[in-house]
Design an enzyme around this catalytic site. Structure first.
Site, PDB file in Angstrom:
ATOM      1  N   SER A  49      45.205  21.145  75.080  1.00 58.52           N
ATOM      2  CA  SER A  49      43.862  21.386  75.618  1.00 58.52           C
ATOM      3  C   SER A  49      43.516  20.377  76.707  1.00 58.52           C
ATOM      4  CB  SER A  49      42.823  21.309  74.497  1.00 58.52           C
ATOM      5  OG  SER A  49      42.841  20.028  73.880  1.00 58.52           O
ATOM      6  N   ASN A 136      38.480  15.453  64.443  1.00 57.68           N
ATOM      7  CA  ASN A 136      37.457  16.461  64.159  1.00 57.68           C
ATOM      8  C   ASN A 136      36.052  15.942  64.469  1.00 57.68           C
ATOM      9  OD1 ASN A 136      39.682  17.798  63.227  1.00 57.68           O
ATOM     10  ND2 ASN A 136      39.017  17.910  61.090  1.00 57.68           N
ATOM     11  N   THR A 181       5.529  48.669  88.827  1.00 56.14           N
ATOM     12  CA  THR A 181       5.987  48.952  87.465  1.00 56.14           C
ATOM     13  C   THR A 181       6.847  50.205  87.562  1.00 56.14           C
ATOM     14  OG1 THR A 181       4.087  50.355  86.894  1.00 56.14           O
ATOM     15  CG2 THR A 181       3.879  48.000  86.446  1.00 56.14           C
ATOM     16  N   HIS A 182       7.922  50.258  86.783  1.00 56.75           N
ATOM     17  CA  HIS A 182       8.879  51.375  86.861  1.00 56.75           C
ATOM     18  C   HIS A 182       9.449  51.513  88.275  1.00 56.75           C
ATOM     19  CE1 HIS A 182       7.297  52.669  82.945  1.00 56.75           C
ATOM     20  NE2 HIS A 182       6.102  52.468  83.479  1.00 56.75           N
ATOM     21  N   SER A 303      29.601  41.585 107.639  1.00 54.80           N
ATOM     22  CA  SER A 303      30.591  42.566 107.196  1.00 54.80           C
ATOM     23  C   SER A 303      31.856  42.417 108.031  1.00 54.80           C
ATOM     24  CB  SER A 303      30.025  43.979 107.359  1.00 54.80           C
ATOM     25  OG  SER A 303      31.049  44.944 107.274  1.00 54.80           O
ATOM     26  N   LYS A 309      25.736  44.145 110.271  1.00 58.40           N
ATOM     27  CA  LYS A 309      25.279  43.832 108.921  1.00 58.40           C
ATOM     28  C   LYS A 309      24.883  42.363 108.752  1.00 58.40           C
ATOM     29  CE  LYS A 309      25.194  45.993 105.709  1.00 58.40           C
ATOM     30  NZ  LYS A 309      26.300  46.263 104.769  1.00 58.40           N
ATOM     31  N   ASN A 311      23.930  40.430 105.196  1.00 55.94           N
ATOM     32  CA  ASN A 311      23.838  40.674 103.758  1.00 55.94           C
ATOM     33  C   ASN A 311      23.319  39.453 102.999  1.00 55.94           C
ATOM     34  OD1 ASN A 311      25.064  43.213 104.188  1.00 55.94           O
ATOM     35  ND2 ASN A 311      27.105  42.282 104.058  1.00 55.94           N
ATOM     36  N   GLU A 316      23.157  38.419  95.570  1.00 59.40           N
ATOM     37  CA  GLU A 316      23.968  39.434  94.892  1.00 59.40           C
ATOM     38  C   GLU A 316      24.912  38.764  93.903  1.00 59.40           C
ATOM     39  OE1 GLU A 316      25.643  42.620  97.404  1.00 59.40           O
ATOM     40  OE2 GLU A 316      24.489  41.707  99.040  1.00 59.40           O
ATOM     41  N   TYR A 343      36.598  22.284  59.700  1.00 61.94           N
ATOM     42  CA  TYR A 343      37.147  22.400  61.058  1.00 61.94           C
ATOM     43  C   TYR A 343      38.349  23.337  61.051  1.00 61.94           C
ATOM     44  CZ  TYR A 343      39.119  21.392  65.599  1.00 61.94           C
ATOM     45  OH  TYR A 343      39.611  21.532  66.870  1.00 61.94           O
ATOM     46  N   GLN A 348      38.999  24.673  69.191  1.00 61.08           N
ATOM     47  CA  GLN A 348      39.484  24.158  70.474  1.00 61.08           C
ATOM     48  C   GLN A 348      39.044  25.073  71.607  1.00 61.08           C
ATOM     49  OE1 GLN A 348      43.576  22.578  70.803  1.00 61.08           O
ATOM     50  NE2 GLN A 348      43.907  24.115  72.398  1.00 61.08           N
ATOM     51  N   LYS A 351      35.314  25.007  74.243  1.00 61.67           N
ATOM     52  CA  LYS A 351      34.913  24.222  75.415  1.00 61.67           C
ATOM     53  C   LYS A 351      34.930  25.012  76.718  1.00 61.67           C
ATOM     54  CE  LYS A 351      36.430  20.485  72.757  1.00 61.67           C
ATOM     55  NZ  LYS A 351      36.769  21.503  71.719  1.00 61.67           N
TER      56      LYS A 351
END
Length: 485
Positions: A49, A136, A181-182, A303, A309, A311, A316, A343, A348, A351
């Protein structure tokens, strides 16, 4: 040539060559006393690790300093040995920071790398450092220290973003935008009010992280493998030295708990969703269809095929990277769901998702802050967009309620007023008083004080609403809280 090609070529080497060349002897593991042979190369590669947990080195060294000092105070090592260990740890930390330290995969992890290097450096006294300590409880301590520092960094960056959003609100006083809304036009709101909504969300995000920090701030060190120790250690001393609130009460829980990491990543996920929603809002507003926002070139991309373009790629990607953060917490939940106490080596794997989540949300916050500092709102385009959608309809219904009409009745009458506007292709404020009175005799000339988006916004007065005075109060609160005034 790929790694697989290299391995195949190596295996194809002639038998006589293989026989004449003896394999290099592997270093005996610090835990290897009962073992007669070394693990295979495949097992070593699979179980190491160090490739990622070396990021814990500062916290591992800090924990070792506290542990050595406690052992000396309790008479479990001499002052001279303690001083040798502390000096050796200082030298190892210096070498790591200067890029001089050699991380070895055959030493498995950050703990064994540092302990073995300490033994190489100072000799016999280094072997006393692991007294009354297991990997541990050592890794659980390191991990909590790392998460605590990570939370502090994220909270600091949240504040930076909040400041950028409040600055943006200050610069755009008085601008009215359609509220949705919506994803349908609903009511007019002050742009400041909309921006401060995201500041509120970020504040809850910071609060969740700080709550998590308080719950994780307990020390596992001295719990050893799972049962504690019969040696006369002082866990309260090490806990205090490491600025924990206290030692964890139960040694089994101390080494097996990863609730703190799950909670941490859960809080990150909620924040990532908030940032993703902001990203979606701003991506929409940057489109030609909305045209409410123009990002500076400094936070835009082009682009490869369409030269016209521009962007809003950073936002995003903020929207997209939220998926990683959500995936990280799902990984950790799945990892822990079937583990028996105490443990297990599965842990391991805790992380990398935590490291990834922290790195990702820090980047999301940083780029969102940059974007907020590099956009402008197109007031003319916004103003031209406001008439569509009859945004003052609810305020007109409130007018009738002020006159004593039940709200459900007023709702019906305003609906008919909107239908009349649709037939005439006009706004509510364009209807004559005579036309309005065909729907209800309650209408009077003062109705026009409620119509039009400016009048509508000014009529909002409830606590937390989008009315000018309410928003000014909210803005004052945030400027004071963030130290801007």
């Amino acid at each position: 040539m790929t790694k697989l090609d290299v391995q195949s070529a190596s295996q194809a080497t002639g038998a006589s060559s293989a026989a004449s060349k003896q394999p290099e002897a592997k270093e005996i593991k610090l835990w290897g006393g009962r073992f007669q042979e070394s693990v295979t190369d495949a097992v070593e590669r699979f179980t190491e690790s160090i490739s990622y947990d070396k990021d814990l080195y500062k916290h591992d060294i800090r924990g070792s300093r506290a542990h050595a000092s406690m052992l000396a105070k309790q008479g479990l090592m001499s002052i001279s040995d303690r001083d040798s260990i502390l000096a050796g740890l200082d030298e190892i930390e210096r070498r790591i920071q200067n890029g001089e330290f050699v991380w070895r995969a055959d030493r498995e992890d950050v703990h064994m790398n540092i302990e073995a290097a300490l033994t190489d450096l100072i000799g016999e006294p280094a072997k006393k450092l692991h007294t009354a300590r297991s990997r541990n409880d050592q890794v659980a301590t390191d991990f909590r220290l790392w998460c605590r520092d990570a939370i502090d960094s994220i909270v600091e960056r949240i504040k930076d973003f909040q400041v950028a959003m409040v600055d943006l609100a200050v610069k755009n006083a008085g601008i009215i935008v359609p509220g949705y809304t919506h994803l349908q036009r609903a009511q007019p709101v002050l742009l400041q009010h909309l921006l401060l909504a995201f500041v509120e969300q970020l504040d809850r995000d910071a609060g969740r992280l700080l709550d998590c920090r308080a719950r994780l701030n307990f020390c596992p060190l001295g719990a050893c493998a799972l049962a504690g120790t019969g040696l006369p250690i002082d866990r309260f001393m090490t806990s205090s030295a490491l600025e924990f609130s206290s030692p964890l009460r139960n040694s089994i829980d101390a080494v097996s708990d990863r609730d703190f990491a799950i909670e941490f990543l859960s809080a990150n996920s909620v924040m990532a969703i908030h940032l993703s929603r902001l990203g979606e809002e701003w991506v929409l507003w940057c489109s030609e269809e909305f045209g409410f926002i123009t990002p500076n070139d400094a936070v835009s991309t082009g682009s490869s095929i369409m030269p016209q373009k521009k962007n809003p790629d950073p936002m995003e990607l903020v929207r997209g990277k939220s998926a990683r953060v959500i995936g990280d917490v799902v990984t950790l939940l799945t990892l822990c769901k079937g583990l028996p106490l105490a443990y297990n080596r599965d842990l391991q794997e805790d992380k990398e998702p935590v490291f990834d989540s922290v790195k990702t949300v820090l980047g999301m916050l940083e780029v969102s802050t940059e974007f907020a500092r590099n956009i402008s709102f197109n007031q003319d385009r916004i103003k031209k967009a406001l008439p569509a959608g009859h945004l003052d309809a609810t305020t007109l219904a409130d007018y009738l309620v002020h006159k004593g009409m039940p709200f459900r009745t007023s709702h019906d009458i305003v609906g008919k007023s909107v239908a009349m506007c649709l037939g005439k292709n006009c706004q509510l404020k364009d209807l004559s008083i005579d036309e309005l009175r065909t729907l209800s005799p309650i209408f009077d000339d003062d109705v026009y004080e409620f119509l039009g988006v400016e009048n509508a916004v000014n009529k909002f007065s409830s606590y937390g609403s989008t009315g000018s005075e309410c928003v000014a109060s909210q803005l004052q609160y945030w400027m004071e809280k963030l130290g801007l005034i």
